[in-house]
Design a protein around this motif. Structure first.
Motif, PDB file in Angstrom:
ATOM      1  N   UNK A   1       0.822  -1.208   0.000  1.00  0.00           N
ATOM      2  CA  UNK A   1       0.000   0.000   0.000  1.00  0.00           C
ATOM      3  C   UNK A   1       0.853   1.252   0.000  1.00  0.00           C
ATOM      4  N   UNK A   2       0.250   2.302  -0.515  1.00  0.00           N
ATOM      5  CA  UNK A   2       0.953   3.589  -0.555  1.00  0.00           C
ATOM      6  C   UNK A   2       0.212   4.618   0.290  1.00  0.00           C
ATOM      7  N   UNK A   3       0.940   5.671   0.653  1.00  0.00           N
ATOM      8  CA  UNK A   3       0.379   6.733   1.502  1.00  0.00           C
ATOM      9  C   UNK A   3       1.085   8.018   1.110  1.00  0.00           C
ATOM     10  N   UNK A   4       0.339   9.102   1.003  1.00  0.00           N
ATOM     11  CA  UNK A   4       0.982  10.379   0.670  1.00  0.00           C
ATOM     12  C   UNK A   4       1.450  11.033   1.973  1.00  0.00           C
ATOM     13  N   UNK A   5       2.714  10.794   2.311  1.00  0.00           N
ATOM     14  CA  UNK A   5       3.303  11.411   3.490  1.00  0.00           C
ATOM     15  C   UNK A   5       3.596  12.878   3.154  1.00  0.00           C
ATOM     16  N   UNK A   6       3.891  13.721   4.164  1.00  0.00           N
ATOM     17  CA  UNK A   6       4.190  15.131   3.855  1.00  0.00           C
ATOM     18  C   UNK A   6       5.297  15.281   2.806  1.00  0.00           C
ATOM     19  N   UNK A   7       6.241  14.334   2.785  1.00  0.00           N
ATOM     20  CA  UNK A   7       7.353  14.423   1.847  1.00  0.00           C
ATOM     21  C   UNK A   7       7.106  13.707   0.533  1.00  0.00           C
ATOM     22  N   UNK A   8       6.001  12.984   0.437  1.00  0.00           N
ATOM     23  CA  UNK A   8       5.701  12.291  -0.804  1.00  0.00           C
ATOM     24  C   UNK A   8       5.266  10.873  -0.574  1.00  0.00           C
ATOM     25  N   UNK A   9       5.296  10.102  -1.654  1.00  0.00           N
ATOM     26  CA  UNK A   9       4.763   8.736  -1.614  1.00  0.00           C
ATOM     27  C   UNK A   9       5.579   7.823  -0.702  1.00  0.00           C
ATOM     28  N   UNK A  10       4.877   7.239   0.246  1.00  0.00           N
ATOM     29  CA  UNK A  10       5.487   6.282   1.163  1.00  0.00           C
ATOM     30  C   UNK A  10       4.895   4.927   0.790  1.00  0.00           C
ATOM     31  N   UNK A  11       5.739   3.887   0.675  1.00  0.00           N
ATOM     32  CA  UNK A  11       5.183   2.581   0.299  1.00  0.00           C
ATOM     33  C   UNK A  11       5.649   1.506   1.277  1.00  0.00           C
ATOM     34  N   UNK A  12       4.694   0.687   1.704  1.00  0.00           N
ATOM     35  CA  UNK A  12       4.998  -0.414   2.617  1.00  0.00           C
ATOM     36  C   UNK A  12       4.544  -1.727   1.998  1.00  0.00           C
ATOM     37  N   UNK A  13       5.356  -2.759   2.188  1.00  0.00           N
ATOM     38  CA  UNK A  13       4.992  -4.096   1.741  1.00  0.00           C
ATOM     39  C   UNK A  13       5.072  -5.006   2.953  1.00  0.00           C
ATOM     40  N   UNK A  14       4.014  -5.756   3.210  1.00  0.00           N
ATOM     41  CA  UNK A  14       3.992  -6.668   4.360  1.00  0.00           C
ATOM     42  C   UNK A  14       3.623  -8.053   3.865  1.00  0.00           C
ATOM     43  N   UNK A  15       4.405  -9.044   4.329  1.00  0.00           N
ATOM     44  CA  UNK A  15       4.057 -10.428   4.016  1.00  0.00           C
ATOM     45  C   UNK A  15       3.839 -11.161   5.336  1.00  0.00           C
ATOM     46  N   UNK A  16       2.693 -11.833   5.442  1.00  0.00           N
ATOM     47  CA  UNK A  16       2.375 -12.572   6.664  1.00  0.00           C
ATOM     48  C   UNK A  16       2.391 -14.059   6.349  1.00  0.00           C
ATOM     49  N   UNK A  17       2.768 -14.863   7.363  1.00  0.00           N
ATOM     50  CA  UNK A  17       2.841 -16.309   7.103  1.00  0.00           C
ATOM     51  C   UNK A  17       1.952 -17.125   8.045  1.00  0.00           C
ATOM     52  N   UNK A  18       0.982 -16.475   8.653  1.00  0.00           N
ATOM     53  CA  UNK A  18       0.071 -17.211   9.523  1.00  0.00           C
ATOM     54  C   UNK A  18       0.454 -17.169  10.990  1.00  0.00           C
ATOM     55  N   UNK A  19       1.617 -16.600  11.310  1.00  0.00           N
ATOM     56  CA  UNK A  19       2.011 -16.459  12.715  1.00  0.00           C
ATOM     57  C   UNK A  19       1.687 -15.037  13.181  1.00  0.00           C
ATOM     58  N   UNK A  20       2.113 -14.694  14.386  1.00  0.00           N
ATOM     59  CA  UNK A  20       1.841 -13.340  14.882  1.00  0.00           C
ATOM     60  C   UNK A  20       2.955 -12.359  14.528  1.00  0.00           C
ATOM     61  N   UNK A  21       3.945 -12.827  13.750  1.00  0.00           N
ATOM     62  CA  UNK A  21       5.028 -11.935  13.328  1.00  0.00           C
ATOM     63  C   UNK A  21       5.082 -11.866  11.804  1.00  0.00           C
ATOM     64  N   UNK A  22       5.432 -10.706  11.249  1.00  0.00           N
ATOM     65  CA  UNK A  22       5.500 -10.637   9.788  1.00  0.00           C
ATOM     66  C   UNK A  22       6.685 -11.430   9.243  1.00  0.00           C
ATOM     67  N   UNK A  23       6.477 -12.040   8.098  1.00  0.00           N
ATOM     68  CA  UNK A  23       7.561 -12.746   7.400  1.00  0.00           C
ATOM     69  C   UNK A  23       8.527 -11.710   6.818  1.00  0.00           C
ATOM     70  N   UNK A  24       7.952 -10.613   6.339  1.00  0.00           N
ATOM     71  CA  UNK A  24       8.763  -9.565   5.745  1.00  0.00           C
ATOM     72  C   UNK A  24       7.984  -8.259   5.840  1.00  0.00           C
TER      73      UNK A  24
END
Lengths: 397, 165
Positions: free
Chosen positions: A295-318
């Motif tokens: 997903x992207x977000x327009x931060x004050x400085x511009x486009x911020x992008x985050x990628x999250x991968x979940x693997x079924x646990x309570x912690x992100x894979x990436x």
């Protein structure tokens, strides 16, 4: 004339941000430049993999001291998308409100820095004084000036009361009045014009080529704003203009930011009037996925992008973060080339690189072995008394 | 076609041109398309996406460690939607072609892949490493799943108190 190569940074006369520039000079003119980054690499992405989704909000908020809300909002929207959580409308509105207040404080901060870099320190003092109004609003809403901690997975942590709404509107009126003055000053004041026009040129096609984002790109007439192009939260319900400018220089970046302030005020009013009734958060299970989201977000400085991968646990894979400043650095070396050494701080500051700030003083008394924490009022009182001893009375200000 | 008209059109167009090189093409939701590509055709696809399909902004590359394979997710955007191209390369000899010929702004993202995942980027012009410090061992890649802080800093055997239990 012989060429000379000089390093600038990472400890800077210009910035409070560790970055190194290698500049090749012919006399005072820059003929080549290279940006060296990485002095601030803290391994946030690796650390995020070792923490739970909820703990990561705390970590990700601390990526940046200025756009803290941008990063967490972008991150939680990814997590919520994977968890298929339906965020309540009221929570979305509150997130948008804090997001816009954050933009106001960030742009005012930048305007101050710009004033400082161009040798117009009165502007710096004015804007930072007025910025206190918006910081007060943020403190009112979240309890904090910088890291608001408003986001949680599934919604927000604090509601807006009618009393807070009135207080925000009161301060907004002051800011709107002051910003009129900044618009006039930014476009007419001789000092500003002389120091910003035709400085740090970034033509339209180069901005596109190098992937510039945010006000830096919009000042080169690149009509890009995630809030307009791919509306998230409640931006599709708000009426605002996409601000661009066509001068491609530092002046354009200044005008874009000042006019964006006006748009943000408009939006804050609309959000406060809109605020739908209802819950502010939904419960989301601790174990999420498997799945991935970007997903992207327009931060004050511009486009911020985050990628999250979940693997079924309570912690992100990436968890991957790309902050807007990163996307803007390739453009900086272009802007510097052909310019003058004296303009370097101005040009670098014009992309608004991030830095942190802090609040509240802790005083350790060596005689009593005690720590006293000063709030704003006490600190002010303490300051006035200190100056009174020196024969200056600030109590009437 | 229905609500995903734009995405379906892109999918059909790309599958016609790249055929066997593309696999696992999914339309996750409106404005989100994901697919996997064989690494050899990456620069060619990037060029096509940029010049003909309007995806002229490479937002970032997020590298990943998928056990046997390492790789990268290339997030492209036409300002409205995000297309993610996933390329994999074997862990034993990981290498990917550079896309800086098409997107000059991709240079720092590719250096990240080299430093943090140890994926050799073929054709990336020589330059200073990023983002790790100059004195960091060259064969250590922190974002690989089997990497631990103690591999480089032996004195930090136990996790700091802030670490999640």
């Amino acid at each position: 004339m012989s060429k000379m190569t000089i390093p600038l940074g990472p400890q800077h006369p210009a910035l409070k941000e560790p970055v190194n520039f290698t500049l090749v000079l012919e006399g005072e003119q820059i003929t080549g430049s290279a940006v060296n980054l990485g002095y601030n690499h803290r391994g946030v992405e690796k650390a995020a993999e070792n923490r739970t989704f909820l703990q990561d909000i705390y970590l990700i908020e601390r990526i940046c001291g200025i756009c803290s809300h941008s990063h967490t909002t972008c991150y939680v929207t990814c997590v919520e998308e994977i968890a298929k959580a339906e965020v309540p409308e009221r929570a979305k509105a509150i997130r948008t409100l804090v997001g816009e207040l954050e933009r106001v404080h960030s742009h005012l901060l930048w305007l101050g820095i710009a004033g400082y870099e161009m040798g117009f320190e009165t502007l710096f003092m004015y804007t930072w004084r007025d910025r206190e109004q918006v910081l007060d609003c943020l403190e009112l809403v979240s309890g904090n000036r910088v890291h608001y901690g408003i986001n949680t997975i599934g919604g927000v942590r604090r509601d807006i009361t009618p009393g807070q709404k009135t207080e925000i509107l009161k301060r907004l009126a002051i800011l709107e009045e002051r910003t009129k003055y900044y618009v006039k000053l930014g476009t007419e004041e001789a000092t500003v014009l002389a120091r910003t026009q035709n400085v740090g040129l970034l033509p339209h096609d180069i901005a596109l080529e190098r992937g510039a984002v945010g006000p830096t790109a919009r000042a080169s007439n690149v009509k890009r704003d995630v809030r307009k192009d791919a509306p998230y939260l409640i931006y599709d319900k708000l009426d605002f203009n996409l601000i661009t400018h066509n001068t491609n220089d530092v002046f354009g970046r200044l005008v874009v930011r000042v006019l964006e302030l006006v748009e943000s005020y408009k939006m804050i009013r609309q959000i406060l009037n809109y605020l739908p009734e209802g819950p502010i958060a939904v419960k989301v299970p601790a174990k999420i996925g498997p799945g991935e989201a970007v997903n992207r977000y327009e931060a004050p400085r511009g486009e911020d992008i985050h990628y999250v991968k979940a693997n079924g646990t309570d912690k992100p894979e990436r968890a991957k973060v790309r902050a807007p400043t990163m996307a803007n650095y390739p453009s900086v070396s272009y802007m510097l080339d052909g310019g003058y050494l004296a303009d370097v701080p101005m040009v670098i500051a014009a992309i608004d690189p991030c830095m942190s700030c802090t609040d509240r003083a802790m005083v350790y008394n060596t005689k009593t072995d005690k720590v006293q924490i000063y709030g704003w009022d006490e600190l002010r009182k303490y300051g006035i008394e200190q100056y009174k001893k020196k024969g200056v009375d600030f109590s009437k200000l | 076609m229905s609500e995903f008209e734009k995405e379906e059109k892109l999918k059909a167009g790309l599958e016609a041109k790249f055929g066997g090189a593309i696999s696992e093409m999914t339309i996750q939701r409106k404005d989100r398309v994901w697919f996997e590509l064989t690494p050899e055709r990456l620069p060619e696809l990037m060029k096509l996406m940029k010049t003909e399909l309007g995806y002229d902004h490479l937002a970032t590359i997020s590298g990943f460690d998928g056990g046997e394979n390492l790789g990268g997710n290339y997030h492209l955007t036409d300002t409205h939607s995000i297309v993610t191209v996933r390329v994999k390369t074997p862990r034993t000899a990981p290498h990917l072609p550079t896309v800086t010929g098409v997107f000059p702004g991709a240079e720092p993202y590719e250096r990240e892949l080299e430093d943090l995942f140890g994926i050799k980027i073929d054709g990336l012009k020589p330059g200073r490493r990023y983002p790790l410090p100059d004195d960091f061992p060259a064969n250590q890649h922190p974002l690989r799943k089997d990497w631990k802080v103690s591999d480089v800093y032996p004195e930090e055997k136990t996790a700091p108190a802030t670490e999640a239990e």
